[in-house]
Design a protein around this motif. Sequence first.
Motif, mmCIF file in Angstrom:
data_model
loop_
_atom_site.group_PDB
_atom_site.id
_atom_site.type_symbol
_atom_site.label_atom_id
_atom_site.label_comp_id
_atom_site.label_asym_id
_atom_site.label_seq_id
_atom_site.Cartn_x
_atom_site.Cartn_y
_atom_site.Cartn_z
ATOM 1 N N ALA A 1 0.839 -1.204 0.000
ATOM 2 C CA ALA A 1 0.000 0.000 0.000
ATOM 3 C C ALA A 1 0.872 1.252 0.000
ATOM 4 C CB ALA A 1 -0.927 -0.009 1.212
ATOM 5 N N SER A 2 1.955 1.231 0.785
ATOM 6 C CA SER A 2 2.864 2.375 0.822
ATOM 7 C C SER A 2 3.539 2.585 -0.534
ATOM 8 C CB SER A 2 3.923 2.148 1.909
ATOM 9 O OG SER A 2 4.861 3.187 1.931
ATOM 10 N N GLN B 1 2.391 1.692 -3.483
ATOM 11 C CA GLN B 1 1.393 2.192 -4.432
ATOM 12 C C GLN B 1 1.153 3.688 -4.231
ATOM 13 O OE1 GLN B 1 -1.776 -0.529 -3.427
ATOM 14 N NE2 GLN B 1 -1.277 -1.918 -5.130
ATOM 15 N N GLN B 2 1.151 4.129 -2.943
ATOM 16 C CA GLN B 2 0.981 5.553 -2.662
ATOM 17 C C GLN B 2 2.186 6.347 -3.153
ATOM 18 O OE1 GLN B 2 -1.870 6.610 -1.440
ATOM 19 N NE2 GLN B 2 -1.279 8.775 -1.553
ATOM 20 N N ASN B 3 3.369 5.770 -2.953
ATOM 21 C CA ASN B 3 4.583 6.443 -3.430
ATOM 22 C C ASN B 3 4.583 6.558 -4.954
ATOM 23 O OD1 ASN B 3 5.593 6.780 -0.848
ATOM 24 N ND2 ASN B 3 6.786 4.876 -0.902
ATOM 25 N N LEU C 1 1.963 7.003 -6.791
ATOM 26 C CA LEU C 1 1.099 8.140 -7.109
ATOM 27 C C LEU C 1 1.815 9.456 -6.847
ATOM 28 C CD1 LEU C 1 -2.280 6.847 -5.617
ATOM 29 C CD2 LEU C 1 -1.578 6.891 -8.024
#
Length: 383
Positions: free
Chosen positions: A116-117, A119-121, A123
Amino acid sequence: MTIALLIVFFYAIAMWLVFYKYRLLKFNIAWGVVTFWVGFHVLFLLIVFLRFYTPYTIDGHVIRQTIQIAPRLPHPTLLEEVFVAQNQKVKKGDKLYQFDRTLYAAQLEEAQANLASAQQNALILEENIVLARDSVNEARANEQFANEQVNRYSNLVPRGGAKQETLDKWNAQLAGAEAQVAEAEANLKKAQLATDAKLDGVNAQVAAAQAQVDQAVYYLDQTTIYAPEDGMIISQQARPGLVVGGFRIGAIAAFVADADPYFLATFYQEHLKFVEPGQPVEVSLDFYPGQIFTGKVKSIWEGTGQGQIKPSGRVPDFLFMSPQGRFAVEIVLDDDPALKRYPGGAHGAAAIYTGGGGEWVAVLRRINMRLYAWINFIVPFDV
């Protein structure tokens, strides 16, 4: 050996009838030598014919495929439950063993959080490109304005319309603006390079995090061992409390599969001279005294361990190799090609009928096979 004894026995009876019972001939030294010489050659020829035209062996076994049940866990893990008893039939997919899931479930949660981290990075990296482009546009606009000012004051200063100090100021601002443009373009390139780090179209960090999740899921799934196919576990020895994983090497159980068993008989090499696939076979299993099973030759395993030299730093020592290795013949039984009712390891004798030497050779071998089958009622002699 049985056939040889029978031949000697019947030949002795025939000679007794000729020389003593009916006295067709008078026994003397000459007839004794002739009788022995004829008997020896008859015995020798019969044995040769039997060995080559009807090869026989008492080294036959039912072979069943086995699968080594070995947990694939990277850390020492406690066995919590055993779902199968000794010699219990199981179906493909049935639970066999359950190991402690705590550590592997926690590793999965950690890997999912990292994913999840990542994937956020990914973005954020996309947004960094947008910001970097805006910075480039702003820097270029400042550069263009400073350049226009320099051009304006360069025309005014010679005519006395502006001070030299103002022109120097805008020249300095133009140099700073050019530096800002270079810096902004470098930042944009770095942002693009960070975004372009992809594997099969997926951000590299996201792909790495996804691989960790997949690995964690794999090891979590390995905490439960299922039956790989229909069969049974022989000699169930694994008990709750057993610790596996880490540096443990080897299996905790042997799984005997129901599918694809076969009957294998080994013969001396020279006896296979006339043997070919498809030839009829008779088999007598110790498990079924008095019964003869028919079948056919499926294939000849043309190789033994003596034909293999394992890679090592030592020079092969041939002095201690056996003088001759047997070759295996795979046999298919007519009444039960799948060998479903024969346990693995069932021992027996087998005879192959090549068709050579005449029918009388096959008759003698059939007598031999039936003697073996019926003698199994009393052999071994322990009671």
